[in-house]
Design a protein around this motif. Sequence first.
Motif, PDB file in Angstrom:
ATOM      1  N   PHE A 192       7.025   3.727  -6.550  1.00 16.66           N
ATOM      2  CA  PHE A 192       6.995   3.810  -4.806  1.00 16.66           C
ATOM      3  C   PHE A 192       6.810   5.271  -4.385  1.00 16.66           C
ATOM      4  O   PHE A 192       6.539   5.659  -3.276  1.00 16.66           O
ATOM      5  N   LEU A 212      10.535  10.717   5.494  1.00 17.52           N
ATOM      6  CA  LEU A 212      12.351  10.538   5.801  1.00 17.52           C
ATOM      7  C   LEU A 212      13.074  10.433   7.192  1.00 17.52           C
ATOM      8  O   LEU A 212      13.921   9.525   6.795  1.00 17.52           O
ATOM      9  N   PHE A 230      11.986   7.397   8.306  1.00 10.46           N
ATOM     10  CA  PHE A 230      12.949   6.187   6.897  1.00 10.46           C
ATOM     11  C   PHE A 230      13.824   5.909   7.930  1.00 10.46           C
ATOM     12  O   PHE A 230      14.275   4.569   7.381  1.00 10.46           O
ATOM     13  N   THR A 271      13.721  -1.427 -13.606  1.00  8.67           N
ATOM     14  CA  THR A 271      15.460  -0.256 -12.431  1.00  8.67           C
ATOM     15  C   THR A 271      14.187   0.176 -11.816  1.00  8.67           C
ATOM     16  O   THR A 271      14.430   0.689 -10.224  1.00  8.67           O
ATOM     17  N   ASN A 298       4.549   7.760  -5.546  1.00  6.57           N
ATOM     18  CA  ASN A 298       3.286   7.108  -4.263  1.00  6.57           C
ATOM     19  C   ASN A 298       2.728   8.304  -3.108  1.00  6.57           C
ATOM     20  O   ASN A 298       2.222   8.550  -2.178  1.00  6.57           O
ATOM     21  N   GLN A 299       4.133   7.930  -2.126  1.00  9.67           N
ATOM     22  CA  GLN A 299       4.552   8.543  -1.359  1.00  9.67           C
ATOM     23  C   GLN A 299       4.335  10.769  -1.226  1.00  9.67           C
ATOM     24  O   GLN A 299       4.254  10.429   0.258  1.00  9.67           O
ATOM     25  N   ASP A 300       4.280  10.755  -2.133  1.00  8.50           N
ATOM     26  CA  ASP A 300       4.574  12.416  -1.830  1.00  8.50           C
ATOM     27  C   ASP A 300       2.807  12.547  -2.403  1.00  8.50           C
ATOM     28  O   ASP A 300       2.586  12.514  -2.374  1.00  8.50           O
ATOM     29  N   PRO A 301       2.883  13.495  -1.459  1.00  9.26           N
ATOM     30  CA  PRO A 301       1.423  14.063  -0.494  1.00  9.26           C
ATOM     31  C   PRO A 301       0.912  14.477  -1.737  1.00  9.26           C
ATOM     32  O   PRO A 301      -0.188  14.674  -1.607  1.00  9.26           O
ATOM     33  N   ASN A 329       0.337   7.787   5.083  1.00 11.59           N
ATOM     34  CA  ASN A 329       1.082   7.007   4.867  1.00 11.59           C
ATOM     35  C   ASN A 329       2.034   7.588   4.005  1.00 11.59           C
ATOM     36  O   ASN A 329       2.909   6.923   3.313  1.00 11.59           O
ATOM     37  N   SER A 330       2.204   9.068   4.098  1.00 13.14           N
ATOM     38  CA  SER A 330       3.597   9.067   3.227  1.00 13.14           C
ATOM     39  C   SER A 330       4.923   9.169   3.529  1.00 13.14           C
ATOM     40  O   SER A 330       5.061   8.748   4.794  1.00 13.14           O
ATOM     41  N   LEU A 331       5.501   9.297   2.581  1.00  9.37           N
ATOM     42  CA  LEU A 331       7.442   8.623   2.842  1.00  9.37           C
ATOM     43  C   LEU A 331       7.522  10.209   3.465  1.00  9.37           C
ATOM     44  O   LEU A 331       8.153  10.839   3.736  1.00  9.37           O
ATOM     45  N   VAL A 387       0.749  -0.925   0.050  1.00  7.61           N
ATOM     46  CA  VAL A 387      -0.021   0.246   0.596  1.00  7.61           C
ATOM     47  C   VAL A 387       1.074   1.315  -0.159  1.00  7.61           C
ATOM     48  O   VAL A 387       1.541   1.854   1.086  1.00  7.61           O
ATOM     49  N   THR A 388       0.987   1.842  -0.744  1.00  6.46           N
ATOM     50  CA  THR A 388       2.132   3.115  -1.505  1.00  6.46           C
ATOM     51  C   THR A 388       1.893   4.102  -1.262  1.00  6.46           C
ATOM     52  O   THR A 388       2.625   5.027  -0.768  1.00  6.46           O
ATOM     53  N   TYR A 389       0.396   4.597  -1.565  1.00  6.19           N
ATOM     54  CA  TYR A 389      -0.347   5.826  -1.495  1.00  6.19           C
ATOM     55  C   TYR A 389      -0.237   6.416  -0.423  1.00  6.19           C
ATOM     56  O   TYR A 389      -0.706   5.741   1.046  1.00  6.19           O
ATOM     57  N   SER A 390       0.113   7.879  -0.816  1.00  8.60           N
ATOM     58  CA  SER A 390       0.387   8.886   0.379  1.00  8.60           C
ATOM     59  C   SER A 390      -0.638   8.823   0.961  1.00  8.60           C
ATOM     60  O   SER A 390      -1.237   8.944   2.635  1.00  8.60           O
ATOM     61  N   ILE A 399      12.747  -1.350   3.823  1.00 17.24           N
ATOM     62  CA  ILE A 399      12.409  -0.882   2.917  1.00 17.24           C
ATOM     63  C   ILE A 399      11.529  -0.945   1.706  1.00 17.24           C
ATOM     64  O   ILE A 399      10.938  -2.111   2.762  1.00 17.24           O
ATOM     65  N   ASP A 400      11.406  -0.738   1.013  1.00 13.52           N
ATOM     66  CA  ASP A 400       9.899  -0.812   0.110  1.00 13.52           C
ATOM     67  C   ASP A 400      10.964  -2.019  -1.367  1.00 13.52           C
ATOM     68  O   ASP A 400      12.338  -2.234  -1.093  1.00 13.52           O
ATOM     69  N   SER A 455      10.576  -2.405  -3.976  1.00 17.46           N
ATOM     70  CA  SER A 455      10.785  -2.068  -5.297  1.00 17.46           C
ATOM     71  C   SER A 455      11.915  -1.282  -5.405  1.00 17.46           C
ATOM     72  O   SER A 455      12.536  -1.683  -6.487  1.00 17.46           O
ATOM     73  N   ILE A 456      12.428  -0.970  -4.313  1.00  9.98           N
ATOM     74  CA  ILE A 456      14.448  -0.546  -4.257  1.00  9.98           C
ATOM     75  C   ILE A 456      14.957  -2.149  -4.105  1.00  9.98           C
ATOM     76  O   ILE A 456      16.081  -1.569  -4.729  1.00  9.98           O
ATOM     77  N   ASN A 505      13.599  -5.019  -4.916  1.00 12.52           N
ATOM     78  CA  ASN A 505      14.205  -5.358  -6.330  1.00 12.52           C
ATOM     79  C   ASN A 505      15.392  -4.335  -7.817  1.00 12.52           C
ATOM     80  O   ASN A 505      15.931  -4.874  -8.360  1.00 12.52           O
ATOM     81  N   ALA A 506      15.493  -2.971  -7.423  1.00 11.37           N
ATOM     82  CA  ALA A 506      16.370  -2.000  -7.895  1.00 11.37           C
ATOM     83  C   ALA A 506      17.329  -2.391  -8.004  1.00 11.37           C
ATOM     84  O   ALA A 506      17.835  -2.478  -8.486  1.00 11.37           O
ATOM     85  N   ASN A 555      10.212   1.674 -11.492  1.00 11.45           N
ATOM     86  CA  ASN A 555       9.401   0.810 -10.010  1.00 11.45           C
ATOM     87  C   ASN A 555      10.052   1.815  -8.643  1.00 11.45           C
ATOM     88  O   ASN A 555       8.991   1.884  -8.339  1.00 11.45           O
ATOM     89  N   ALA A 556      10.768   1.963  -8.591  1.00 14.66           N
ATOM     90  CA  ALA A 556      11.187   2.579  -7.457  1.00 14.66           C
ATOM     91  C   ALA A 556      10.875   4.438  -7.556  1.00 14.66           C
ATOM     92  O   ALA A 556      10.292   4.358  -6.247  1.00 14.66           O
TER      93      ALA A 556
END
Lengths: 369, 100
Positions: B28, A58, A61, B21, B31-34, A54-56, A41-44, A84-85, A87-88, A90-91, B24-25
């Motif tokens: 992510f 830092l 983190f 690569t 999406n986290q930015d309000p 739910n926002s990032l 669930v990434t949406y802020s 960490i998520d 997607s990162i 996996n990157a 996707n990052a």
Amino acid sequence: MPKVPLWDLPELPQNQLPLHLQLQKTRVSCNNDAPTNTENVTYSGAYSALGVDNSLRLDEFRNDFKVKVIKLNEEDMEFDLIGIDASIANAFRRILIAELPTMAIEKVLVANSSSVVQDEVLAHRLGLIPIKVDPRLFDYMSENDVPNEKNSIVFKLHVKCERKSGERLTVYSHDLEWLPSGSEYVLPTENSSESKPKTYTSFTSSQVSLPEFANNPITVTPGIIISKLAPGQEIELEAHAVKGVGKTHAKWSPVATAWYRMLPEVVLLQDIEDEDAQKLVNKCPVNVFDIEDMGKGVKRAAVARPRACTLCRECIREPGWEEKVALRRVKDHFIFTIESTGALPPEVLFTEAVKILEDKCESVITELS
Amino acid sequence: MEHGSYKDQSASTFSLAEDHTLANALRFTLNQDPRVSVCGYSIPHPSEARVNIRVQTTGDSAKEVLKDSCQDLMMICQHVRSTFDQAVTDFKNNNGSESE
């Protein structure tokens, strides 16, 4: 979830999700048939109706992110990335496999080959041999460039199976000799000049004069069988290695492989005692469960080694067991394993991979500005 | 390459020469930015290394939001790198002293 009337629901502390939503957000439920809750669930604004952000952030983190190294030696390492998520993570995995440069043999000049192995098959095998040198010391070579000491490494292979021995000779990768002064084969030119003849490479100085190679000769991984020769057969060739990335060809991949898995979590939803406990301990092929003696002859099952769980689901396969044992994965805890082929140690590989992701972001920013 | 409207800067599609690569990052962190209302990425054809990142914001310029997300991703990477280096040094020190 048992049904509770609305007015009996417990008061929630602010900024925290109710337990069932937290479970949905942070754990993948591995049921008997298929895993559920796999998406992050990434949406802020996902939980804005509940008043949870739910926002990032830092700072959060930075406080929550942890790295734990479990195993580290020259060839491989195992470490945990927590917080960490996917997607990162996996990157990083994709960059480790495909975008970290290495040196590998690209051009093979065959002077003489009377072996049964075809030239192109031999060249393919030579390309796959890992070369133990730090690729950061070399530059890329493009089509227009001349091969020189800054962008290529030259190896020589000259083996002959003697007729007298009567036995077959195995050609190993350690039979490859490094030529620090460049190619020895002379270019075919029309006019024979008196000065030094031009070879297939143009090394202005010997690579041994560079400080990095003075006491460290460049070697390849020993013990790899290249070919086999019968009495009387001979191979004489020169192999030129250049810098490349795994995206172009897998021979340039610096890792044998790199993978991650999410931390498994095994939870006993009910107390499992006596016979059932013994059954559970016997079922698990990796001994995740242990029997605890509670005294008075009562034995209870406990989860001893959840990390070893391979999620084979043997413990929940039979009907009725799914309510007793819950198998889950923690969505933000990754157990990374990196196996290096020898060019660079695994911890350096991971650091370089993170640097490459940073460089990609920078290039996007410059492209947009 | 940005495909958008001059009048409405809050929604555009960015076509970059990247693959999953980075995309996707970035998706992510976006999406986290309000300030972001919609964000996603697609790869028009797998044989071509091109990715289309769609960003729709709640009013701010989409380009600025994307740049900020790239910065956030860079900060995440830097923090990962420093924590990892610290953990490796700690491990080597602990195990070096144990084996003696």
